[in-house]
Design an enzyme around this catalytic site. Structure first.
Site, PDB file in Angstrom:
ATOM      1  N   PRO A 167      19.767  16.330 -36.992  1.00 16.75           N
ATOM      2  CA  PRO A 167      18.822  16.635 -35.908  1.00 16.75           C
ATOM      3  C   PRO A 167      19.535  16.825 -34.566  1.00 16.75           C
ATOM      4  O   PRO A 167      19.183  17.706 -33.788  1.00 16.75           O
ATOM      5  CB  PRO A 167      17.897  15.411 -35.894  1.00 16.75           C
ATOM      6  CG  PRO A 167      17.941  14.896 -37.304  1.00 16.75           C
ATOM      7  CD  PRO A 167      19.334  15.180 -37.798  1.00 16.75           C
ATOM      8  N   GLY A 168      20.590  16.049 -34.297  1.00 13.41           N
ATOM      9  CA  GLY A 168      21.282  16.169 -33.011  1.00 13.41           C
ATOM     10  C   GLY A 168      22.606  16.911 -33.098  1.00 13.41           C
ATOM     11  O   GLY A 168      23.359  16.964 -32.128  1.00 13.41           O
ATOM     12  N   ALA A 169      22.931  17.464 -34.248  1.00 15.23           N
ATOM     13  CA  ALA A 169      24.232  18.137 -34.406  1.00 15.23           C
ATOM     14  C   ALA A 169      24.071  19.358 -35.307  1.00 15.23           C
ATOM     15  O   ALA A 169      24.218  19.274 -36.516  1.00 15.23           O
ATOM     16  CB  ALA A 169      25.264  17.177 -34.993  1.00 15.23           C
ATOM     17  N   GLY A 170      23.703  20.490 -34.673  1.00 14.83           N
ATOM     18  CA  GLY A 170      23.550  21.752 -35.414  1.00 14.83           C
ATOM     19  C   GLY A 170      24.795  22.582 -35.171  1.00 14.83           C
ATOM     20  O   GLY A 170      25.775  22.513 -35.926  1.00 14.83           O
ATOM     21  N   GLU A 228      24.453  28.926 -41.145  1.00 17.66           N
ATOM     22  CA  GLU A 228      25.912  28.981 -41.333  1.00 17.66           C
ATOM     23  C   GLU A 228      26.632  29.379 -40.033  1.00 17.66           C
ATOM     24  O   GLU A 228      27.657  30.051 -40.052  1.00 17.66           O
ATOM     25  CB  GLU A 228      26.282  29.876 -42.521  1.00 17.66           C
ATOM     26  CG  GLU A 228      25.666  29.343 -43.816  1.00 17.66           C
ATOM     27  CD  GLU A 228      26.383  29.740 -45.070  1.00 17.66           C
ATOM     28  OE1 GLU A 228      27.607  29.950 -45.022  1.00 17.66           O
ATOM     29  OE2 GLU A 228      25.724  29.825 -46.118  1.00 17.66           O
ATOM     30  N   THR A 244      25.320  30.151 -35.779  1.00 17.80           N
ATOM     31  CA  THR A 244      24.570  31.203 -35.064  1.00 17.80           C
ATOM     32  C   THR A 244      25.511  32.338 -34.635  1.00 17.80           C
ATOM     33  O   THR A 244      26.741  32.172 -34.631  1.00 17.80           O
ATOM     34  CB  THR A 244      23.934  30.614 -33.790  1.00 17.80           C
ATOM     35  OG1 THR A 244      25.012  30.121 -32.969  1.00 17.80           O
ATOM     36  CG2 THR A 244      22.954  29.485 -34.093  1.00 17.80           C
ATOM     37  N   SER A 245      24.918  33.440 -34.210  1.00 19.31           N
ATOM     38  CA  SER A 245      25.745  34.549 -33.686  1.00 19.31           C
ATOM     39  C   SER A 245      26.583  34.070 -32.504  1.00 19.31           C
ATOM     40  O   SER A 245      27.732  34.497 -32.322  1.00 19.31           O
ATOM     41  CB  SER A 245      24.840  35.699 -33.225  1.00 19.31           C
ATOM     42  OG  SER A 245      24.264  36.337 -34.338  1.00 19.31           O
ATOM     43  N   GLY A 297       5.865  52.117 -40.113  1.00 12.06           N
ATOM     44  CA  GLY A 297       4.665  52.071 -39.270  1.00 12.06           C
ATOM     45  C   GLY A 297       3.759  50.909 -39.670  1.00 12.06           C
ATOM     46  O   GLY A 297       4.238  49.818 -40.012  1.00 12.06           O
ATOM     47  N   GLY A 298       2.448  51.140 -39.643  1.00  9.82           N
ATOM     48  CA  GLY A 298       1.481  50.076 -39.949  1.00  9.82           C
ATOM     49  C   GLY A 298       1.741  49.436 -41.305  1.00  9.82           C
ATOM     50  O   GLY A 298       1.617  48.219 -41.467  1.00  9.82           O
TER      51      GLY A 298
END
Ligand code: CAA
Length: 381
Positions: free
Chosen positions: A128-131, A363, A365-366, A339-340
């Site tokens: 939770p605190g280390a991504g 894995e 982030t950019s 399109g739609g």
């Protein structure tokens, strides 16, 4: 097929392509709506050797190397992205960490089962605190006789709900920073291990994800991967190869979106002609095809370097950054071209668009890939 590949890899490419089209693509909708991957699908992928394709034969793999792995993974991307997630989490990360760190007793005990999907693996690094800042993880391990006692929690762990085996990273000494981190293999039945409920995600339906909690979890010292304090380097070396596989998958996903976009551009008529006759659409197709060609070359080059034993930290980061950012653009233009209809659940393009978003996050982030690339450039200066 790619004639520049060695003949055995061309054959591999062809056989994985037919397997995916015949056996996996028809299951796509079922996987998406049920949000689970049926066991027979996992067994079929294992039967094709997909869990062990890049691993050495000595440890139970197929011996096709990282290039072979990337060639197969690109084809696998023609079906649901979640299918590769099971393989990537199980052998691409969990199995690779065991293979990189050793010792041989752990390789022998776990790799043959992981590489044939008799057991499924998961990779427990993020917290939770280390991504992005993985070196500051807080899960602790303390030595207690012939074992370690592990306390803490992990988050967003791919495969956790279905995994039999976990690689867990914990610190023996938080004051030592990333040099205090040690890696372990933990079996699901280990007392003190609790797996949370399956997380609900925007996409990647079928791929399961959960939190892990460790309460004085007792792990025998023989389950330690590598030596005390080597865990962070094992984690990052593993991620170098994980990022390469992810890039190969992004290329395959982008390729399939491009093919569908071309088909639609030829068939859909507006203003009295196929929309592909309009320059606005042509430019989107041309940009996608150019990016895919470049990304594929990067994947093949980085994989070949890895197969030659080169360290590929910077190249894998460049390849992951380029291929996954490209996929984001190709998925966006595929929706635009359709399109739609591109926005409707009825068509798989909508699913592929949602699935594409995660590639730029997991894995690394950019932004982290850029940090890795820049660190390499400045270190050489
Ligand atoms: N291989 C081996 N060693 C490496 C390495 C690599 N790729 N990169 C760095 N190292 C070494 C360094 O040389 C250094 O060693 P020394 O101190 O002996 O010189 C040590 O590791 C620490 O390096 P840094 O000081 O560069 O470490 P840092 O704390 O600044 O972090 C980082 C670097 C690149 C930001 C790293 O934390 C990182 O990659 N973060 C992203 C984490 C990530 O990708 N998480 C994804 C989780 S898994 C996942 O997403 C799975 C899934 O869902 C399926």
């Amino acid at each position: 097929m790619d004639p520049t590949l060695p003949e055995d890899l061309q054959l591999l490419q062809r056989s994985v392509r037919s397997f995916v089209e015949e056996q996996l693509v028809p299951r796509a909708e079922e996987i998406e709506t049920s949000d689970r991957i049926p066991r027979d699908v996992i067994d079929a992928m294992a039967g094709m050797g997909l869990f062990g394709i890049g691993f050495r034969e000595e440890v139970g793999g197929q011996g096709f190397g990282k290039l072979g792995y990337c060639v197969a993974v690109e084809q696998l991307a023609r079906a649901n992205a979640s299918l590769w997630n099971v393989i990537g989490g199980s052998t691409g990360l969990c199995g690779t960490a065991i293979d990189i760190g050793g010792p041989d007793e752990l390789r022998t005990r776990y790799l043959p089962d992981l590489l044939t999907a008799k057991r499924i693996g998961a990779y427990g690094l993020s917290e939770p605190g280390a991504g992005s800042d993985a070196g500051r993880l807080k899960t602790t391990a303390r030595r207690d006789g012939d074992a370690y006692l592990i306390d803490g929690a992990k988050t967003f762990i791919t495969n956790a709900p279905i995994a039999d085996v976990f690689t867990v990273f914990a610190t023996l000494d938080r004051g030592a920073g990333s040099k205090g981190i040690t890696a372990f293999v933990v079996e699901r039945e280990t007392p003190g291990l609790e797996v949370g409920p399956n997380d609900e995600k925007m996409g990647l339906h079928g791929s399961t994800t959960a939190q892990l909690y460790f309460h004085e979890m007792r792990v025998p010292a023989a389950q330690r991967i590598g030596a005390d304090g080597e865990g962070f380097k094992i984690a990052l070396r593993t991620l170098d190869l994980g990022r390469l596989g992810l890039a190969a998958h992004a290329v395959g996903a982008a390729q399939r979106l491009l093919e569908a976009s071309i088909e639609h551009a030829k068939a859909r008529v507006q203003f009295g002609k196929p929309i592909g006759a309009h320059q606005a659409i042509q430019w989107m197709l041309a940009d996608a095809a150019t990016g895919i060609h470049a990304a594929r070359l990067m994947v093949h080059d980085t994989a070949s370097r890895a197969d030659r034993g080169e360290r590929v930290t910077d190249r894998a980061a460049m390849t992951k950054l380029f291929a996954t950012e490209l996929l984001g653009r190709v998925a966006d233009s595929a929706v635009q071209i359709h399109g739609g209809m591109g926005y409707m659940r009825e068509l798989w393009i909508e699913r592929a668009y949602r699935d594409a978003r995660i590639y730029r996050i997991y894995e690394g982030t950019s932004e982290i890939q850029r940090v890795v690339i820049a660190a390499g450039l400045l270190a050489d200066a």
